[in-house]
Scaffold this active site. Sequence first.
Site, mmCIF file in Angstrom:
data_model
loop_
_atom_site.group_PDB
_atom_site.id
_atom_site.type_symbol
_atom_site.label_atom_id
_atom_site.label_comp_id
_atom_site.label_asym_id
_atom_site.label_seq_id
_atom_site.Cartn_x
_atom_site.Cartn_y
_atom_site.Cartn_z
ATOM 1 C CD GLU A 223 4.298 -2.091 -11.388
ATOM 2 O OE1 GLU A 223 4.556 -3.123 -10.948
ATOM 3 O OE2 GLU A 223 4.450 -1.623 -12.613
ATOM 4 C CB CYS A 257 6.333 -6.985 -4.528
ATOM 5 S SG CYS A 257 7.675 -6.455 -5.621
HETATM 6 P P1 NAD Z 1 0.309 -0.487 1.290
HETATM 7 O O1 NAD Z 1 -0.552 -0.876 0.291
HETATM 8 O O2 NAD Z 1 -0.241 -0.791 2.890
HETATM 9 O O3 NAD Z 1 0.816 0.734 1.288
HETATM 10 C C1 NAD Z 1 1.447 1.426 0.328
HETATM 11 C C2 NAD Z 1 1.350 3.008 0.175
HETATM 12 O O4 NAD Z 1 -0.007 3.390 0.178
HETATM 13 C C3 NAD Z 1 2.024 3.520 1.390
HETATM 14 O O5 NAD Z 1 2.658 4.655 0.840
HETATM 15 C C4 NAD Z 1 0.848 3.976 2.273
HETATM 16 O O6 NAD Z 1 0.861 5.304 3.002
HETATM 17 C C5 NAD Z 1 -0.334 3.952 1.371
HETATM 18 N N1 NAD Z 1 -1.739 3.526 1.639
HETATM 19 C C6 NAD Z 1 -1.874 2.544 2.542
HETATM 20 N N2 NAD Z 1 -3.221 2.498 2.980
HETATM 21 C C7 NAD Z 1 -4.007 3.251 2.275
HETATM 22 C C8 NAD Z 1 -5.281 3.559 2.007
HETATM 23 N N3 NAD Z 1 -6.187 3.012 2.794
HETATM 24 N N4 NAD Z 1 -5.413 4.757 1.109
HETATM 25 C C9 NAD Z 1 -4.490 5.349 0.371
HETATM 26 N N5 NAD Z 1 -3.252 5.085 0.654
HETATM 27 C C10 NAD Z 1 -3.029 4.122 1.423
HETATM 28 O O7 NAD Z 1 1.557 -1.414 0.987
HETATM 29 P P2 NAD Z 1 2.700 -1.893 1.798
HETATM 30 O O8 NAD Z 1 2.560 -2.459 3.212
HETATM 31 O O9 NAD Z 1 3.666 -0.627 2.056
HETATM 32 O O10 NAD Z 1 3.916 -2.810 0.865
HETATM 33 C C11 NAD Z 1 3.730 -4.300 0.970
HETATM 34 C C12 NAD Z 1 2.753 -4.544 -0.108
HETATM 35 O O11 NAD Z 1 3.225 -3.772 -1.402
HETATM 36 C C13 NAD Z 1 2.781 -5.938 -0.455
HETATM 37 O O12 NAD Z 1 1.456 -6.568 -1.063
HETATM 38 C C14 NAD Z 1 3.738 -6.093 -1.544
HETATM 39 O O13 NAD Z 1 3.532 -7.127 -2.588
HETATM 40 C C15 NAD Z 1 3.414 -4.867 -2.511
HETATM 41 N N6 NAD Z 1 4.666 -4.433 -3.478
HETATM 42 C C16 NAD Z 1 4.431 -4.434 -4.633
HETATM 43 C C17 NAD Z 1 5.557 -4.214 -5.489
HETATM 44 C C18 NAD Z 1 5.523 -4.298 -6.983
HETATM 45 O O14 NAD Z 1 6.263 -3.682 -7.531
HETATM 46 N N7 NAD Z 1 4.657 -4.912 -7.593
HETATM 47 C C19 NAD Z 1 6.654 -3.602 -4.767
HETATM 48 C C20 NAD Z 1 6.667 -3.723 -3.564
HETATM 49 C C21 NAD Z 1 5.475 -4.111 -2.677
#
Ligand code: NAD
Length: 472
Positions: A223, A257
Amino acid sequence: MALTDAPTVTTDQLTELQAGIATARATFDSGRTRPLAWRKAQLDGLLRVLKEGEAELSAALATDLGKPTTEGWAADIGTPASEIRHIRKHLAKWMAPRKAKLPMSAQPGKGTIVPEPLGVALIIAPWNYPVQLLIEPLAAALAAGNAAVLKPSELAPATAEVLTTLLRRHLDNEAIFIANGGVDVSTALLAEKFDHIFFTGSTSVGRVVMKAAAEHLTPVTLELGGKSPTIIDSSARIDVTAKRLVWSKFLNAGQTCVAPDYVLVTAQNRDALLDQMAEAISTFYGDDPAASPDLARIVNRRHLDRLAGYLQAPGAGTVAIGGQIDAADRFMAPTVVLDPELDTPLMTDEIFGPILPIVTVADLDEAIAFVNARPKPLALYLFAEDDAAADQVIASTSSGSVCVNHAVVQILPAELPFGGVGESGMGRYHGKSGFETFSNMKSVMQRPTKLDPPVAYPPTNAFKDRLIRKLL
Ligand code: NAD
C-alpha cells in the site's frame, strides 16, 4: 536504502524478535487461530482497544501529529471500528466454502473454494494514520485466521507505545507479536520468513520490502503512495469543489496517502477556484490558521524542512494562499501554489503535506494526457457535473481508485477494495477483499469413483478424440 546498508539490531533484539515470530508460528500451527470463535474474540479485542483506549489513543495522536480531536477520532478510531464491525458481521459467510460451478468435462464432480489462513503475517505500518493503518490490516489478517507480527511506525512513538499496551491487553499475545523500532527492526523482520507481508508506506521502501520478500517467495501487499491528481472539468461546480478540495487536502495537514497532490484546471476556472478555496480555508480554519483547533501538525522537523524546501526551490511557482511556517510548532499553513514548473520537486515528489499546486491546462484531454504521462496514482479525483467527462476520465486513465466530485472518501466503504496499481502499490484490502488478501482461496475438486469412463485414458482413438474435443 539497500538491504546491505540497513542498520542492524543487536543480538539480544534479534533473539527477541525471532522468539516472538516463533511463538506466533507455533500458535498458528497449533490450529488455535482457525475457529470462528477465536477470530471473533480477536475482533472484539480490537474493538475494545479502540473503545476503552479512545482517550489514550486520542492523546497520543495529538502528541505525535497534533491531530484535532474530531478528525483523529474519525480517521483513527471510528473508521477502523466500523471496518471491524463490518468484518465481524460477515465473517462466518466469508469463511464458508463457496460452491464453484463445474463444466460438463468435470462431471460428475463437486467444486468448492475453501478459504484457509496463510500462516504468520507481517504488517508494517506508517506514521500518518498510525492506528487505522495498523489495526485495519490486522483485523483482516486475524479475521482470515492468521497469526501476526506488527511493526508500528517509530515516527509516531506515543501512538506506538499506547497501541502496544492496548493490543497486548486485549489480544491473544501468543498469536500477535508487536516489534517496535525503526528501520533496524523492520530490516531484521524482513529477513525472517513470513506467509504474507502487508506493507503500508513509501514507494521507495516498498521496493526494499518486495526484494526482501522475494528471498522467501513471500507474497506481498504493498500500500504505497505517490502523486494523486485532481482534475477540474469545465463543467465542475466550483463552489462545492473548492470546499471538498480544501477539506480533503488539509485533513491531517496533507499527510494522507490519498490526499489530492496537485490540481489540473483550465484558465477559465482557475481564478474562481482560487477565490473559493481562499474563502473555504478562512471559513474552515479562521483568519489565523495556526490558531485553528482543526489543523494537524507536521510529524517532525525533517518533514517540515522538506516541505519548506519545496516552496523555496527554483521554479516552485507563486504562493497564492498561505505559505506561513512556524517551525517551533511544526506548523505549516494551508498553502496553494500556482503554476509551478513541472520539474520542480513540488511536481516530481509526493508532497505529503499542506501544499496544493495548481497547474493550468488547456482542456480535459490535456489533463488526461498529463496524468497518463506519469506513474499510475493511488487515487484520481475528478470534479465534473458532466457525466460524459466522468466516463472519459474513468475509461482513459489508470489508478488504484477514482472518486468523482469528492476526494479521500472513496476509501471509507468497506466493500470498495482499497489499494494501488503500478508504482502506487499492489493488492487490495478493506471488507471482503482484505479477508481474501490474507487467505489462500484454495480450489478443491471432488470426484466420485462410481463412474470411471475410460474416455480420457490412453490408448486414444478417433471416437475418444472427437468426444474430448466436444467436452472441452
Ligand atoms: P516509510 O516507507 O518511510 O515507512 C513505513 C514503514 O516502513 C515504517 O514502519 C518504517 O519503520 C519502515 N521502514 C522505513 N524505511 C525502511 C527500510 N529501509 N527498510 C525497511 N523498513 C523501513 O513511510 P512513512 O513515511 O511512514 O509513510 C509515508 C508514505 O506512506 C507516503 O508515501 C504515503 O503515501 C504512504 N502511505 C500509503 C498508504 C496507503 O494506504 N497506500 C497509507 C499511508 C501512507
